[in-house]
Design an enzyme around this catalytic site. Structure first.
Site, PDB file in Angstrom:
ATOM      1  N   LYS A  99       0.851  -1.193   0.000  1.00  0.00           N
ATOM      2  CA  LYS A  99       0.000   0.000   0.000  1.00  0.00           C
ATOM      3  C   LYS A  99       0.884   1.238   0.000  1.00  0.00           C
ATOM      4  O   LYS A  99       1.516   1.559   0.994  1.00  0.00           O
ATOM      5  CB  LYS A  99      -0.899   0.026   1.237  1.00  0.00           C
ATOM      6  CG  LYS A  99      -1.819   1.240   1.245  1.00  0.00           C
ATOM      7  CD  LYS A  99      -2.099   1.696   2.659  1.00  0.00           C
ATOM      8  CE  LYS A  99      -2.697   3.073   2.737  1.00  0.00           C
ATOM      9  NZ  LYS A  99      -2.039   4.113   1.965  1.00  0.00           N
ATOM     10  N   GLU A 123       9.623   1.223  10.746  1.00  0.00           N
ATOM     11  CA  GLU A 123      10.680   2.186  10.400  1.00  0.00           C
ATOM     12  C   GLU A 123      10.062   3.568  10.515  1.00  0.00           C
ATOM     13  O   GLU A 123       9.288   3.967   9.650  1.00  0.00           O
ATOM     14  CB  GLU A 123      11.149   1.966   8.952  1.00  0.00           C
ATOM     15  CG  GLU A 123      11.751   0.617   8.682  1.00  0.00           C
ATOM     16  CD  GLU A 123      13.124   0.476   9.297  1.00  0.00           C
ATOM     17  OE1 GLU A 123      13.796   1.494   9.499  1.00  0.00           O
ATOM     18  OE2 GLU A 123      13.494  -0.662   9.605  1.00  0.00           O
ATOM     19  N   CYS A 173      14.029  10.355   6.762  1.00  0.00           N
ATOM     20  CA  CYS A 173      13.983   9.871   8.143  1.00  0.00           C
ATOM     21  C   CYS A 173      15.336  10.036   8.819  1.00  0.00           C
ATOM     22  O   CYS A 173      15.428  10.152  10.024  1.00  0.00           O
ATOM     23  CB  CYS A 173      13.566   8.417   8.166  1.00  0.00           C
ATOM     24  SG  CYS A 173      14.506   7.415   7.013  1.00  0.00           S
ATOM     25  N   GLU A 192      10.117  15.944  15.032  1.00  0.00           N
ATOM     26  CA  GLU A 192      10.592  15.736  13.671  1.00  0.00           C
ATOM     27  C   GLU A 192       9.794  16.668  12.757  1.00  0.00           C
ATOM     28  O   GLU A 192       8.569  16.659  12.759  1.00  0.00           O
ATOM     29  CB  GLU A 192      10.334  14.281  13.243  1.00  0.00           C
ATOM     30  CG  GLU A 192      10.821  14.024  11.826  1.00  0.00           C
ATOM     31  CD  GLU A 192      10.374  12.683  11.260  1.00  0.00           C
ATOM     32  OE1 GLU A 192       9.204  12.313  11.443  1.00  0.00           O
ATOM     33  OE2 GLU A 192      11.210  12.022  10.632  1.00  0.00           O
TER      34      GLU A 192
HETATM   35  P1  NAD Z   1       2.336   8.387   7.579  1.00  0.00           P
HETATM   36  O1  NAD Z   1       2.571   7.634   8.830  1.00  0.00           O
HETATM   37  O2  NAD Z   1       1.344   9.477   7.602  1.00  0.00           O
HETATM   38  O3  NAD Z   1       1.864   7.379   6.408  1.00  0.00           O
HETATM   39  C1  NAD Z   1       2.630   6.279   6.021  1.00  0.00           C
HETATM   40  C2  NAD Z   1       1.722   5.231   5.400  1.00  0.00           C
HETATM   41  O4  NAD Z   1       0.845   4.718   6.388  1.00  0.00           O
HETATM   42  C3  NAD Z   1       0.823   5.759   4.286  1.00  0.00           C
HETATM   43  O5  NAD Z   1       0.753   4.793   3.258  1.00  0.00           O
HETATM   44  C4  NAD Z   1      -0.526   5.894   4.973  1.00  0.00           C
HETATM   45  O6  NAD Z   1      -1.630   5.801   4.120  1.00  0.00           O
HETATM   46  C5  NAD Z   1      -0.483   4.706   5.891  1.00  0.00           C
HETATM   47  N1  NAD Z   1      -1.420   4.798   7.015  1.00  0.00           N
HETATM   48  C6  NAD Z   1      -1.814   5.914   7.679  1.00  0.00           C
HETATM   49  N2  NAD Z   1      -2.669   5.578   8.677  1.00  0.00           N
HETATM   50  C7  NAD Z   1      -2.813   4.222   8.631  1.00  0.00           C
HETATM   51  C8  NAD Z   1      -3.550   3.282   9.396  1.00  0.00           C
HETATM   52  N3  NAD Z   1      -4.323   3.657  10.425  1.00  0.00           N
HETATM   53  N4  NAD Z   1      -3.446   1.980   9.079  1.00  0.00           N
HETATM   54  C9  NAD Z   1      -2.653   1.571   8.075  1.00  0.00           C
HETATM   55  N5  NAD Z   1      -1.942   2.418   7.287  1.00  0.00           N
HETATM   56  C10 NAD Z   1      -2.022   3.725   7.575  1.00  0.00           C
HETATM   57  O7  NAD Z   1       3.773   8.895   7.118  1.00  0.00           O
HETATM   58  P2  NAD Z   1       4.142   9.833   5.880  1.00  0.00           P
HETATM   59  O8  NAD Z   1       3.735  11.223   6.168  1.00  0.00           O
HETATM   60  O9  NAD Z   1       3.673   9.213   4.617  1.00  0.00           O
HETATM   61  O10 NAD Z   1       5.735   9.720   5.908  1.00  0.00           O
HETATM   62  C11 NAD Z   1       6.540  10.497   6.713  1.00  0.00           C
HETATM   63  C12 NAD Z   1       7.001   9.741   7.932  1.00  0.00           C
HETATM   64  O11 NAD Z   1       7.663   8.528   7.538  1.00  0.00           O
HETATM   65  C13 NAD Z   1       8.035  10.512   8.725  1.00  0.00           C
HETATM   66  O12 NAD Z   1       7.823  10.380  10.108  1.00  0.00           O
HETATM   67  C14 NAD Z   1       9.345   9.852   8.346  1.00  0.00           C
HETATM   68  O13 NAD Z   1      10.377  10.031   9.241  1.00  0.00           O
HETATM   69  C15 NAD Z   1       8.926   8.431   8.195  1.00  0.00           C
HETATM   70  N6  NAD Z   1       9.891   7.704   7.370  1.00  0.00           N
HETATM   71  C16 NAD Z   1      10.678   6.758   7.953  1.00  0.00           C
HETATM   72  C17 NAD Z   1      11.632   6.104   7.189  1.00  0.00           C
HETATM   73  C18 NAD Z   1      12.510   5.043   7.783  1.00  0.00           C
HETATM   74  O14 NAD Z   1      13.130   4.299   7.038  1.00  0.00           O
HETATM   75  N7  NAD Z   1      12.602   4.935   9.076  1.00  0.00           N
HETATM   76  C19 NAD Z   1      11.781   6.410   5.850  1.00  0.00           C
HETATM   77  C20 NAD Z   1      10.958   7.381   5.304  1.00  0.00           C
HETATM   78  C21 NAD Z   1      10.017   8.021   6.082  1.00  0.00           C
END
Ligand code: NAD
Length: 524
Positions: free
Chosen positions: A209, A284, A318, A416
């Site tokens: 997804k 992650e 991240c 962050e």
């Molecule tokens: P987000 O948590 O808003 O969304 C990530 C994914 O989760 C999306 O596909 C979203 O649709 C899905 N999602 C949201 N709510 C959900 C639920 N209740 N159930 C299942 N899926 C759900 O994050 P974002 O804004 O897309 O990305 C930014 C974040 O990701 C930042 O905090 C960043 O640091 C982190 N990130 C971490 C890494 C890593 O490798 N550690 C890499 C990139 C980004």
């Protein structure tokens, strides 16, 4: 970020499907007025949502709608998971030899070499990430699939030593079943590759997804899998929002493993969802990574390191080094150079070969950064450069920003931001730097610049992080693990070990003596 402002859901009839490489598909044109229509990929076929629902994606550099995606219903997600389950239980994937599976992944790598540039354009149009970077990542993507393709037949079991008269004891490693991969919008192809490649190499099947903020590149990737001959049901893509798409997927009873990359608030919901299916989890999450610059650092080199730590990808990483801890003796000299360099950054069209920084991916991202920056200013933080929108009246641009912070309690130091904003703090002694660096809810990455290797090593060991850089930043390799602890999540991706995270052990005892099993109620 969750809660982003997006255009209203539409029920526009599906036009010609986009998957870029399908016969008759027009090549993508940046800024072209025509909206690209993407489809999901379930059980080897492209499809729309069962109720026809769709959502739009906005190009963050122009604020124009450029693509539309199916909004998966609960039924669509269920169909995708069941297809993956069927493919796992009875399909050719689980019956193939590990070597054959590896060969399919190596074919994915070959296909990517040809299609990478087109996928890079999709990712840049969708997220505003520099084309130069998405092109590099697309190339790197082929290497990730090649690497895990090569590891597929190296998942080995063990024969622990037992006594000569004891039954033979074997430990075998087996795949888990259906994997749910939930990915964010930034570096979506690369981040999903670190889930898809090891999961499939180990013999699992998968439903991916992508983020509803930017789904294009991952969705277009389905065509690569189809062309490489991945059997039906082994790889599926569902597009849509957190609910119903994400929640239905992560709580589905047939899902055995969830691999999530995203924010900490979403992680909490996914942990709760996994209470439904007791699926194994890896998370992650984000970071607020400290970079310590000691007095004895090579200033020019450390300035370059910091530029890459915080301004690459407009800080939407991240691993961004967003907390600079500067030693007293170098403080003014270093900041003067860093501020001057930040002022030279060219912001603009992410497709441009000379651009250094594109826009932020979503309007909500920019709004959040402005809000936290404003609150920090009210509390006494001093902006040395940046802080504005760079004079753009279209596009979610934000200037490279450097802010002096008196202490660690300003909102921009604690949270962050996921943007090009660097907080700067002063320290005097090594111990103080370590204390400050450790004072965070996150533990994802960190860095140090010094000419004293002993000090560099002590600092690297003292700061909690899954990845640490000495006299460099952001250098990476698919062979190295990444991941964090605390609010940065748990589990590691990348490297050899990651493939084991998509398997479980089975302990088998075999009596080869030829003797009959003795009566358990007769004690000898
Ligand atoms: P987000 O948590 O808003 O969304 C990530 C994914 O989760 C999306 O596909 C979203 O649709 C899905 N999602 C949201 N709510 C959900 C639920 N209740 N159930 C299942 N899926 C759900 O994050 P974002 O804004 O897309 O990305 C930014 C974040 O990701 C930042 O905090 C960043 O640091 C982190 N990130 C971490 C890494 C890593 O490798 N550690 C890499 C990139 C980004």
């Amino acid at each position: 970020m969750s809660g982003a402002v997006r255009p209203p859901r539409s029920r526009r009839p599906a036009g010609p499907a986009y998957p870029y490489a399908r016969a008759g598909a027009e090549p993508m044109k940046y800024g072209a007025a025509m909206t690209k229509t993407f489809q999901m990929f379930i059980d080897g076929e492209y499809c729309d949502a069962s109720d026809g629902g769709r959502f739009d994606s906005i190009n963050p550099a122009t604020e124009e709608v450029w693509a539309s995606f199916p909004e998966a219903t609960k039924e669509d997600v269920d169909r995708a998971v069941r297809a993956a389950h069927r493919a796992f239980e009875s399909g050719p994937w689980s019956r193939m030899s590990a070597r054959e599976r590896g060969n399919v992944l190596k074919r994915v790598a070959r296909e990517l070499e040809a299609a990478g540039p087109e996928l890079a354009i999709a990712e840049t149009t969708d997220t505003g990430k520099l084309l130069r970077e998405t092109r590099w990542q697309a190339k790197n993507l082929a290497e990730i699939y090649e690497y895990y393709g090569g590891l597929a037949d190296k998942v080995e079991g063990q024969l622990p030593p037992t006594g000569p008269d004891a039954p033979l004891a074997m430990i075998v490693r087996e795949p888990l079943g259906v994997v749910a991969a939930v990915v964010p919008w930034n570096s979506q192809l690369q981040l999903s590759a670190f889930k898809i490649a090891p999961a499939l190499a180990a013999g699992n099947t998968i439903v991916v997804k992508p983020s509803e903020e930017a789904s294009a590149a991952v969705t277009a990737f389905a065509e690569i899998m189809r062309k490489a001959g991945v059997p039906d049901g082994v790889f599926n893509i569902v597009t849509g929002s957190a609910n119903p798409c994400g929640q239905t997927l992560t709580s589905h009873p047939k899902v055995r493993r969830i691999s999530f990359t995203g924010g900490v608030e979403t992680a909490r919901k996914i942990i709760a969802a996994s209470a439904e299916n007791i699926a194994m989890l890896s998370l992650e999450l984000g970071g607020k990574s400290p970079v310590v610059v000691y007095d004895d650092a090579d200033v020019d080199s450390a300035v370059n390191g910091m530029m890459s730590a915080i301004f690459a990808a407009s800080g939407q990483s991240c691993a961004a080094g967003s907390r600079l801890l500067l030693q007293d003796g170098i403080y003014d000299r270093f900041l003067e150079k860093l501020v001057a360099r930040a002022g030279e950054i060219i912001i603009g069209d992410p497709m441009g070969e000379d651009t250094h920084m594109g826009p932020l991916a979503t309007r909500a991202q920019r709004d959040r950064i402005e809000d936290l920056l404003g609150k920090s200013q009210e509390a006494g933080a001093k902006i040395l450069t940046g802080g504005g929108r760079g004079g753009f009246d279209k596009g979610w641009f934000f200037e490279p920003t450097i802010v002096e912070c008196g202490d660690q309690d300003f909102p921009i130091v604690r949270n962050e931001l996921f943007g090009p904003v660097l907080s700067v703090l002063r320290f005097r002694e090594e111990d103080e730097a370590i204390r400050m660096a450790r004072d965070s809810d996150y533990a994802f990455a960190g860095g140090v610049f010094t000419s004293d290797f002993g000090k560099a090593y002590r600092t690297a060991r003292a700061i909690p992080a899954g990845r640490f850089w000495i006299n460099t930043y952001r250098v990476t390799s698919y062979a190295m693990p990444f991941g964090g602890s605390a609010n940065s999540g748990y589990g590691r991706e990348g490297g050899i070990e990651a493939i084991h995270d998509y398997t479980q052990t089975k302990a088998i005892f075999a009596d080869l003596s030829g003797e009959k099993v003795s009566d358990p109620f007769v004690m000898r």
